[in-house]
Motif scaffolding. Structure first.
Motif, PDB file in Angstrom:
ATOM      1  N   THR A   7       0.841  -1.186   0.000  1.00  0.00           N
ATOM      2  CA  THR A   7       0.000   0.000   0.000  1.00  0.00           C
ATOM      3  C   THR A   7       0.878   1.239   0.000  1.00  0.00           C
ATOM      4  O   THR A   7       1.776   1.376   0.829  1.00  0.00           O
ATOM      5  CB  THR A   7      -0.924   0.028   1.229  1.00  0.00           C
ATOM      6  OG1 THR A   7      -1.771  -1.131   1.198  1.00  0.00           O
ATOM      7  CG2 THR A   7      -1.788   1.273   1.229  1.00  0.00           C
ATOM      8  N   VAL A   8       0.644   2.107  -0.961  1.00  0.00           N
ATOM      9  CA  VAL A   8       1.422   3.337  -1.058  1.00  0.00           C
ATOM     10  C   VAL A   8       0.807   4.342  -0.100  1.00  0.00           C
ATOM     11  O   VAL A   8      -0.249   4.912  -0.370  1.00  0.00           O
ATOM     12  CB  VAL A   8       1.423   3.873  -2.503  1.00  0.00           C
ATOM     13  CG1 VAL A   8       2.254   5.144  -2.588  1.00  0.00           C
ATOM     14  CG2 VAL A   8       1.967   2.813  -3.442  1.00  0.00           C
ATOM     15  N   GLY A   9       1.437   4.560   1.029  1.00  0.00           N
ATOM     16  CA  GLY A   9       0.859   5.398   2.071  1.00  0.00           C
ATOM     17  C   GLY A   9       1.219   6.856   1.972  1.00  0.00           C
ATOM     18  O   GLY A   9       0.712   7.683   2.710  1.00  0.00           O
ATOM     19  N   SER A  10       2.122   7.217   1.079  1.00  0.00           N
ATOM     20  CA  SER A  10       2.538   8.609   0.946  1.00  0.00           C
ATOM     21  C   SER A  10       2.746   8.931  -0.512  1.00  0.00           C
ATOM     22  O   SER A  10       3.192   8.100  -1.289  1.00  0.00           O
ATOM     23  CB  SER A  10       3.836   8.853   1.720  1.00  0.00           C
ATOM     24  OG  SER A  10       4.358  10.136   1.424  1.00  0.00           O
ATOM     25  N   LEU A  49      -3.221   2.066  -3.982  1.00  0.00           N
ATOM     26  CA  LEU A  49      -3.282   3.496  -3.693  1.00  0.00           C
ATOM     27  C   LEU A  49      -4.249   3.797  -2.572  1.00  0.00           C
ATOM     28  O   LEU A  49      -4.323   4.926  -2.100  1.00  0.00           O
ATOM     29  CB  LEU A  49      -3.701   4.271  -4.947  1.00  0.00           C
ATOM     30  CG  LEU A  49      -2.739   4.232  -6.130  1.00  0.00           C
ATOM     31  CD1 LEU A  49      -3.322   5.036  -7.283  1.00  0.00           C
ATOM     32  CD2 LEU A  49      -1.378   4.765  -5.744  1.00  0.00           C
ATOM     33  N   GLY A  50      -5.002   2.814  -2.131  1.00  0.00           N
ATOM     34  CA  GLY A  50      -6.034   3.056  -1.132  1.00  0.00           C
ATOM     35  C   GLY A  50      -7.315   3.508  -1.810  1.00  0.00           C
ATOM     36  O   GLY A  50      -7.416   3.557  -3.031  1.00  0.00           O
ATOM     37  N   VAL A  55      -6.808   8.839  -0.642  1.00  0.00           N
ATOM     38  CA  VAL A  55      -5.992   9.592  -1.599  1.00  0.00           C
ATOM     39  C   VAL A  55      -6.330  11.078  -1.531  1.00  0.00           C
ATOM     40  O   VAL A  55      -5.447  11.939  -1.537  1.00  0.00           O
ATOM     41  CB  VAL A  55      -6.195   9.058  -3.036  1.00  0.00           C
ATOM     42  CG1 VAL A  55      -5.423   9.911  -4.041  1.00  0.00           C
ATOM     43  CG2 VAL A  55      -5.756   7.606  -3.137  1.00  0.00           C
ATOM     44  N   ALA A  56      -7.620  11.392  -1.445  1.00  0.00           N
ATOM     45  CA  ALA A  56      -8.049  12.797  -1.368  1.00  0.00           C
ATOM     46  C   ALA A  56      -7.481  13.469  -0.124  1.00  0.00           C
ATOM     47  O   ALA A  56      -7.009  14.615  -0.180  1.00  0.00           O
ATOM     48  CB  ALA A  56      -9.576  12.867  -1.363  1.00  0.00           C
ATOM     49  N   GLY A  86      -9.472  -0.959  -2.541  1.00  0.00           N
ATOM     50  CA  GLY A  86      -9.075   0.349  -3.042  1.00  0.00           C
ATOM     51  C   GLY A  86      -8.630   0.250  -4.487  1.00  0.00           C
ATOM     52  O   GLY A  86      -8.994  -0.681  -5.206  1.00  0.00           O
ATOM     53  N   THR A  87      -7.853   1.192  -4.901  1.00  0.00           N
ATOM     54  CA  THR A  87      -7.384   1.252  -6.278  1.00  0.00           C
ATOM     55  C   THR A  87      -5.990   0.645  -6.371  1.00  0.00           C
ATOM     56  O   THR A  87      -5.098   0.991  -5.606  1.00  0.00           O
ATOM     57  CB  THR A  87      -7.354   2.708  -6.773  1.00  0.00           C
ATOM     58  OG1 THR A  87      -8.653   3.285  -6.600  1.00  0.00           O
ATOM     59  CG2 THR A  87      -6.978   2.766  -8.245  1.00  0.00           C
ATOM     60  N   GLN A  88      -5.808  -0.260  -7.332  1.00  0.00           N
ATOM     61  CA  GLN A  88      -4.567  -1.027  -7.447  1.00  0.00           C
ATOM     62  C   GLN A  88      -3.945  -0.824  -8.821  1.00  0.00           C
ATOM     63  O   GLN A  88      -4.645  -0.732  -9.833  1.00  0.00           O
ATOM     64  CB  GLN A  88      -4.852  -2.512  -7.228  1.00  0.00           C
ATOM     65  CG  GLN A  88      -3.622  -3.398  -7.142  1.00  0.00           C
ATOM     66  CD  GLN A  88      -3.998  -4.808  -6.738  1.00  0.00           C
ATOM     67  OE1 GLN A  88      -5.085  -5.296  -7.012  1.00  0.00           O
ATOM     68  NE2 GLN A  88      -3.083  -5.488  -6.070  1.00  0.00           N
TER      69      GLN A  88
END
Length: 257
Positions: A7-10, A49-50, A55-56, A86-88
């Motif tokens: 998961t891309v957290g940043s 991306l969550g 993301v927002a 979420g979005t992958q």
């Protein structure tokens, strides 16, 4: 893909910087920079991306803006929405230079995880079109191959090839699904030197669309190529169809002086 998706957290590490004073819409800026991150390998197939809200919040954007930006990349086939996840990231677009290379080798070099499924392999008499392309007599025996090429598990191209049967004696399905056709020609001592190629467009038939996971009637990129060996003899004639959202030809143009 082994292990759990990352998961891309940043977004800091992705280099995403939105200019709120720019006339370019924020959703478009977001989509462009996420696409660039995918192309540069900062976002890899399987990365998450969550959801839109996460993301927002990270970017200080409204959810409709994020939704519109992500939708643009979903439509390009770069992202997919997973319920409850979420979005992958799915994969990056296959970019192919106009050089005499095989799709298989281009995908290996780009880290696209190529795989192949043979949907047709038979010996047939050469049609007038095939005979003209290969410089042989109409009715001569040729291999007719039909394969689907995948990038990271998603269909990218429907490949149709004709070549004289004497060039490759042992052309079995296992070989065709484990490597590229040009690699097999090279292993048989056939050195490719040049090709004549034409790029165009085509409306998918129901069968073609089914192979590529699309509805009938969608536009597809086409490529028609005759490849020649180092003696100038035609050795392969290909008529290929490409998923328009997952594939692009790259041109380098020079000014004639």
């Amino acid at each position: 893909m082994p292990g759990r998706p990352k998961t891309v957290g940043s977004t800091a590490g992705l280099g995403i910087s939105l200019d709120r004073k720019s006339p370019v819409p924020l959703y478009y800026q977001l989509a462009q920079q996420l696409e660039q991150a995918i192309e540069n390998g900062l976002l890899l197939p399987g990365d998450l991306l969550g959801n839109e809200g996460e993301v927002a919040e990270r970017l200080g954007l409204s959810r409709p803006t994020v939704r519109q930006g992500l939708k643009a990349l979903v439509e390009k086939g770069l992202l997919v929405r997973r319920r409850g996840v979420g979005t992958q990231v799915v994969h990056s677009t296959v970019k192919r230079p106009l050089e005499l290379t095989s799709l298989y080798d281009d995908m290996v070099e780009a880290g696209q995880g190529p795989s192949t499924r043979v949907v047709g392999k038979e010996v047939v008499p050469a049609s007038p079109e095939v005979a003209t392309a290969l410089g042989i007599a109409q009715g001569d025996s040729v291999y007719r191959l039909e394969r689907i090429r995948y990038a990271n598990g998603l269909p990218v191209a429907l490949l149709r090839n004709h070549l004289p049967t004497h060039l490759l004696v042992d052309l079995n399905t296992e070989l065709l699904e484990s490597t590229g056709l040009y690699r097999l020609l090279h292993a048989a001592g056939i050195e490719l030197h040049s090709a004549h190629q034409a790029v165009g467009a085509h409306t998918a038939t129901p069968e073609e669309a089914a192979h590529l996971g699309e509805p009938a009637g969608v536009p597809l990129l086409t490529m028609r190529r005759t490849a020649y060996d180092d003696s100038g003899k035609a050795v392969e004639y290909g008529t290929h169809l490409y998923h328009a959202a997952r594939y692009v030809f790259e041109f380098q143009l020079l000014v004639r002086t």
